[in-house]
Design a protein around this motif. Structure first.
Motif, PDB file in Angstrom:
ATOM      1  N   THR A   8       0.830  -1.208   0.000  1.00  0.00           N
ATOM      2  CA  THR A   8       0.000   0.000   0.000  1.00  0.00           C
ATOM      3  C   THR A   8       0.865   1.259   0.000  1.00  0.00           C
ATOM      4  O   THR A   8       0.571   2.235  -0.696  1.00  0.00           O
ATOM      5  N   SER A   9       1.944   1.257   0.772  1.00  0.00           N
ATOM      6  CA  SER A   9       2.823   2.431   0.827  1.00  0.00           C
ATOM      7  C   SER A   9       3.496   2.679  -0.512  1.00  0.00           C
ATOM      8  O   SER A   9       3.756   3.828  -0.886  1.00  0.00           O
ATOM      9  N   GLU A  10       3.789   1.603  -1.248  1.00  0.00           N
ATOM     10  CA  GLU A  10       4.404   1.759  -2.561  1.00  0.00           C
ATOM     11  C   GLU A  10       3.399   2.289  -3.579  1.00  0.00           C
ATOM     12  O   GLU A  10       3.764   3.080  -4.455  1.00  0.00           O
ATOM     13  N   LEU A  11       2.145   1.863  -3.469  1.00  0.00           N
ATOM     14  CA  LEU A  11       1.125   2.343  -4.407  1.00  0.00           C
ATOM     15  C   LEU A  11       0.939   3.857  -4.295  1.00  0.00           C
ATOM     16  O   LEU A  11       0.722   4.549  -5.292  1.00  0.00           O
ATOM     17  N   LYS A  12       1.030   4.378  -3.082  1.00  0.00           N
ATOM     18  CA  LYS A  12       0.853   5.817  -2.899  1.00  0.00           C
ATOM     19  C   LYS A  12       1.919   6.633  -3.635  1.00  0.00           C
ATOM     20  O   LYS A  12       1.671   7.776  -4.020  1.00  0.00           O
ATOM     21  N   LEU A  13       3.097   6.041  -3.824  1.00  0.00           N
ATOM     22  CA  LEU A  13       4.180   6.763  -4.487  1.00  0.00           C
ATOM     23  C   LEU A  13       3.869   7.055  -5.957  1.00  0.00           C
ATOM     24  O   LEU A  13       4.527   7.896  -6.575  1.00  0.00           O
ATOM     25  N   ILE A  14       2.873   6.359  -6.515  1.00  0.00           N
ATOM     26  CA  ILE A  14       2.484   6.632  -7.898  1.00  0.00           C
ATOM     27  C   ILE A  14       2.005   8.080  -8.044  1.00  0.00           C
ATOM     28  O   ILE A  14       2.157   8.714  -9.095  1.00  0.00           O
ATOM     29  N   LEU A  15       1.478   8.650  -6.963  1.00  0.00           N
ATOM     30  CA  LEU A  15       0.912   9.999  -7.003  1.00  0.00           C
ATOM     31  C   LEU A  15       1.968  11.093  -7.017  1.00  0.00           C
ATOM     32  O   LEU A  15       1.622  12.272  -7.151  1.00  0.00           O
ATOM     33  N   ALA A  16       3.242  10.750  -6.858  1.00  0.00           N
ATOM     34  CA  ALA A  16       4.283  11.777  -6.738  1.00  0.00           C
ATOM     35  C   ALA A  16       4.333  12.675  -7.970  1.00  0.00           C
ATOM     36  O   ALA A  16       4.406  13.907  -7.859  1.00  0.00           O
ATOM     37  N   THR A  17       4.305  12.087  -9.160  1.00  0.00           N
ATOM     38  CA  THR A  17       4.390  12.900 -10.376  1.00  0.00           C
ATOM     39  C   THR A  17       3.150  13.770 -10.568  1.00  0.00           C
ATOM     40  O   THR A  17       3.243  14.909 -11.023  1.00  0.00           O
ATOM     41  N   ALA A  18       1.971  13.239 -10.190  1.00  0.00           N
ATOM     42  CA  ALA A  18       0.744  14.032 -10.303  1.00  0.00           C
ATOM     43  C   ALA A  18       0.773  15.209  -9.341  1.00  0.00           C
ATOM     44  O   ALA A  18       0.390  16.341  -9.687  1.00  0.00           O
ATOM     45  N   TYR A  19       1.246  14.960  -8.111  1.00  0.00           N
ATOM     46  CA  TYR A  19       1.347  16.050  -7.136  1.00  0.00           C
ATOM     47  C   TYR A  19       2.353  17.111  -7.593  1.00  0.00           C
ATOM     48  O   TYR A  19       2.138  18.309  -7.397  1.00  0.00           O
ATOM     49  N   LEU A  20       3.443  16.672  -8.205  1.00  0.00           N
ATOM     50  CA  LEU A  20       4.431  17.640  -8.691  1.00  0.00           C
ATOM     51  C   LEU A  20       3.836  18.509  -9.792  1.00  0.00           C
ATOM     52  O   LEU A  20       4.102  19.713  -9.860  1.00  0.00           O
ATOM     53  N   GLY A  21       3.018  17.914 -10.660  1.00  0.00           N
ATOM     54  CA  GLY A  21       2.346  18.710 -11.683  1.00  0.00           C
ATOM     55  C   GLY A  21       1.416  19.755 -11.079  1.00  0.00           C
ATOM     56  O   GLY A  21       1.356  20.895 -11.547  1.00  0.00           O
ATOM     57  N   LEU A  43      -8.069  -2.366   9.062  1.00  0.00           N
ATOM     58  CA  LEU A  43      -7.522  -1.076   8.656  1.00  0.00           C
ATOM     59  C   LEU A  43      -6.587  -1.209   7.446  1.00  0.00           C
ATOM     60  O   LEU A  43      -6.526  -0.311   6.606  1.00  0.00           O
ATOM     61  N   GLU A  44      -5.875  -2.327   7.362  1.00  0.00           N
ATOM     62  CA  GLU A  44      -4.963  -2.507   6.231  1.00  0.00           C
ATOM     63  C   GLU A  44      -5.736  -2.571   4.918  1.00  0.00           C
ATOM     64  O   GLU A  44      -5.324  -1.961   3.915  1.00  0.00           O
ATOM     65  N   GLU A  45      -6.851  -3.316   4.909  1.00  0.00           N
ATOM     66  CA  GLU A  45      -7.658  -3.393   3.698  1.00  0.00           C
ATOM     67  C   GLU A  45      -8.280  -2.035   3.363  1.00  0.00           C
ATOM     68  O   GLU A  45      -8.342  -1.636   2.193  1.00  0.00           O
ATOM     69  N   VAL A  46      -8.731  -1.299   4.397  1.00  0.00           N
ATOM     70  CA  VAL A  46      -9.313   0.026   4.171  1.00  0.00           C
ATOM     71  C   VAL A  46      -8.261   0.974   3.622  1.00  0.00           C
ATOM     72  O   VAL A  46      -8.521   1.764   2.700  1.00  0.00           O
ATOM     73  N   GLU A  47      -7.050   0.894   4.174  1.00  0.00           N
ATOM     74  CA  GLU A  47      -5.976   1.783   3.707  1.00  0.00           C
ATOM     75  C   GLU A  47      -5.601   1.484   2.262  1.00  0.00           C
ATOM     76  O   GLU A  47      -5.355   2.407   1.474  1.00  0.00           O
ATOM     77  N   ARG A  48      -5.601   0.206   1.887  1.00  0.00           N
ATOM     78  CA  ARG A  48      -5.269  -0.148   0.506  1.00  0.00           C
ATOM     79  C   ARG A  48      -6.375   0.320  -0.452  1.00  0.00           C
ATOM     80  O   ARG A  48      -6.104   0.867  -1.535  1.00  0.00           O
ATOM     81  N   GLU A  49      -7.622   0.120  -0.034  1.00  0.00           N
ATOM     82  CA  GLU A  49      -8.734   0.596  -0.860  1.00  0.00           C
ATOM     83  C   GLU A  49      -8.700   2.112  -0.989  1.00  0.00           C
ATOM     84  O   GLU A  49      -8.975   2.661  -2.061  1.00  0.00           O
ATOM     85  N   PHE A  50      -8.344   2.778   0.101  1.00  0.00           N
ATOM     86  CA  PHE A  50      -8.227   4.225   0.081  1.00  0.00           C
ATOM     87  C   PHE A  50      -7.147   4.678  -0.901  1.00  0.00           C
ATOM     88  O   PHE A  50      -7.333   5.641  -1.657  1.00  0.00           O
ATOM     89  N   ALA A  51      -6.010   3.979  -0.924  1.00  0.00           N
ATOM     90  CA  ALA A  51      -4.922   4.344  -1.833  1.00  0.00           C
ATOM     91  C   ALA A  51      -5.346   4.185  -3.293  1.00  0.00           C
ATOM     92  O   ALA A  51      -5.073   5.051  -4.133  1.00  0.00           O
ATOM     93  N   LEU A  52      -6.033   3.063  -3.587  1.00  0.00           N
ATOM     94  CA  LEU A  52      -6.477   2.843  -4.965  1.00  0.00           C
ATOM     95  C   LEU A  52      -7.525   3.877  -5.377  1.00  0.00           C
ATOM     96  O   LEU A  52      -7.501   4.397  -6.505  1.00  0.00           O
ATOM     97  N   LYS A  53      -8.469   4.178  -4.475  1.00  0.00           N
ATOM     98  CA  LYS A  53      -9.482   5.191  -4.787  1.00  0.00           C
ATOM     99  C   LYS A  53      -8.839   6.562  -4.989  1.00  0.00           C
ATOM    100  O   LYS A  53      -9.259   7.336  -5.850  1.00  0.00           O
ATOM    101  N   LEU A  54      -7.813   6.858  -4.198  1.00  0.00           N
ATOM    102  CA  LEU A  54      -7.127   8.137  -4.317  1.00  0.00           C
ATOM    103  C   LEU A  54      -6.430   8.258  -5.671  1.00  0.00           C
ATOM    104  O   LEU A  54      -6.443   9.311  -6.304  1.00  0.00           O
ATOM    105  N   ILE A  55      -5.848   7.146  -6.133  1.00  0.00           N
ATOM    106  CA  ILE A  55      -5.183   7.157  -7.439  1.00  0.00           C
ATOM    107  C   ILE A  55      -6.205   7.345  -8.555  1.00  0.00           C
ATOM    108  O   ILE A  55      -5.994   8.130  -9.494  1.00  0.00           O
ATOM    109  N   LEU A  56      -7.330   6.605  -8.469  1.00  0.00           N
ATOM    110  CA  LEU A  56      -8.361   6.747  -9.500  1.00  0.00           C
ATOM    111  C   LEU A  56      -8.947   8.157  -9.524  1.00  0.00           C
ATOM    112  O   LEU A  56      -9.215   8.711 -10.600  1.00  0.00           O
TER     113      LEU A  56
END
Length: 345
Positions: A71-84, A169-182
């Protein structure tokens, strides 16, 4: 993914950048203030360091899926979007074109990463808007707005659940990360269209500024001494270009008198705002006659109309009848009756 220490440092740096982004969003400072711009540069530097570390680790690969990442690695996908997003907050006019180009490039990287990992399909990439019906465009925007509001609500609910005491909480956090990316994918698609339009206008403004600067450089005075190299290029009497009074070195090319045209220029300034006559009517007629535009002579003049004798009653009656008939005709046919819709008078 094997270098644990490096992975931790990337995660910590990204978490700090997220906190700084939240502070920027709720900052009371004006976006054009120096303090706000310093914060923007700080966040951009932090995100750029995260992206550099991600690239060094080769963290994301097209051969893997989101299930292969934590889950922590998935959140890193947002780095380039945040930089934009952060780059768009830069307000320097001179750097606007380059900043928008960098923002668009980071958005494209974010979208490519999501496509390679299968989070979105390749058909979901941003395409340039085509000429479509305005009604369809409006309905499409409304539909996208509703979808975005629904995704934002789901993300907010998941974030509130993370604050609770649930067991999964782990499943909720992972779902939250995927929803945040979408959700970010959805927002980036709209942001890319706006950045492309603004980038086109910024490039046009930069080209206009460059052309103005070049024109000013061309008109800039030379360091070489001169009196005047552009004066008296036009004859004030004929309006024709003549040899300049001075050459390129500022040296006179012909004799001149400083007060030669002063009275002429004064007469041209202090005069009525309308064209004054240059000849009398008699002079004009004489000129036209010399040109052959006036016909003289001609045939026999018509005989004057004979006056009616007061004792000739028949002629007088006939004249009265004629005048009455003419009056009746004018009454039946008023002036302007033959005009079809205009010039009645």
């Amino acid at each position: 993914m094997d270098d644990t220490n490096a992975d931790v440092s990337v995660g910590l740096g990204f978490s700090r950048a997220q906190q700084q982004l939240k502070s920027l969003a709720s900052s009371p400072l004006a976006s054009t203030s120096d303090e706000y711009q310093k914060q923007v540069q700080s966040v951009a530097k932090q995100l750029q360091q995260c992206i550099t570390q991600i690239q060094q680790l080769s963290l994301f690969s097209s051969n893997e899926t989101p299930d292969d990442y934590s889950t922590s690695e998935l959140k890193l996908i947002l780095a380039t979007a945040y930089l934009g997003d952060v780059l768009q907050k830069t307000t320097s006019p001179d750097l606007r074109v380059s900043v928008l180009e960098q923002a668009l490039k980071n958005y494209q990287k974010f979208q490519t990463t999501c496509q390679d990992l299968g989070i979105i399909k390749h058909t979901g990439q941003v395409q340039k808007a085509k000429h479509v019906d305005a009604g369809q465009t409006r309905m499409h925007k409304i539909e996208r707005f509703k979808q975005q509001r629904a995704m934002e609500q789901e993300t907010k609910e998941l974030e509130e659940r993370l604050m609770g005491d649930e067991d999964d909480l782990e499943e909720v956090e992972r779902e939250f990360a995927l929803k945040l990316i979408l959700l970010k994918v959805h927002q980036v698609q709209d942001d890319m269209h706006m950045v492309e339009r603004e980038l086109e206008m910024a490039r046009q403004m930069a080209d206009m500024k460059r052309s103005r600067d070049e024109q000013q450089d061309d008109r800039a005075p030379s360091s070489e001494w001169r009196l005047d190299s552009h004066s008296y290029n036009v004859d004030l009497q004929t309006g024709q270009h003549t040899r300049p009074l001075f050459n390129e070195r500022g040296q006179p090319t012909r004799p001149f008198v400083l007060t030669n045209n002063r009275q002429m220029i004064k007469d041209q300034v202090f005069r009525p705002g309308w064209a004054l006559p240059t000849m009398s009517v008699d002079e004009y007629l004489q000129q036209e006659q010399e040109r052959g535009n006036i016909i003289s002579g001609g045939g026999k003049e018509p005989e004057p109309k004979a006056e009616i004798d007061d004792n000739d009653y028949d002629a007088l009656d006939a004249e009265v009848v004629k005048q009455r008939e003419w009056d009746d005709f004018k009454d039946n046919n008023p002036r302007g009756a033959g005009n079809m819709g205009g010039n009645r008078g």
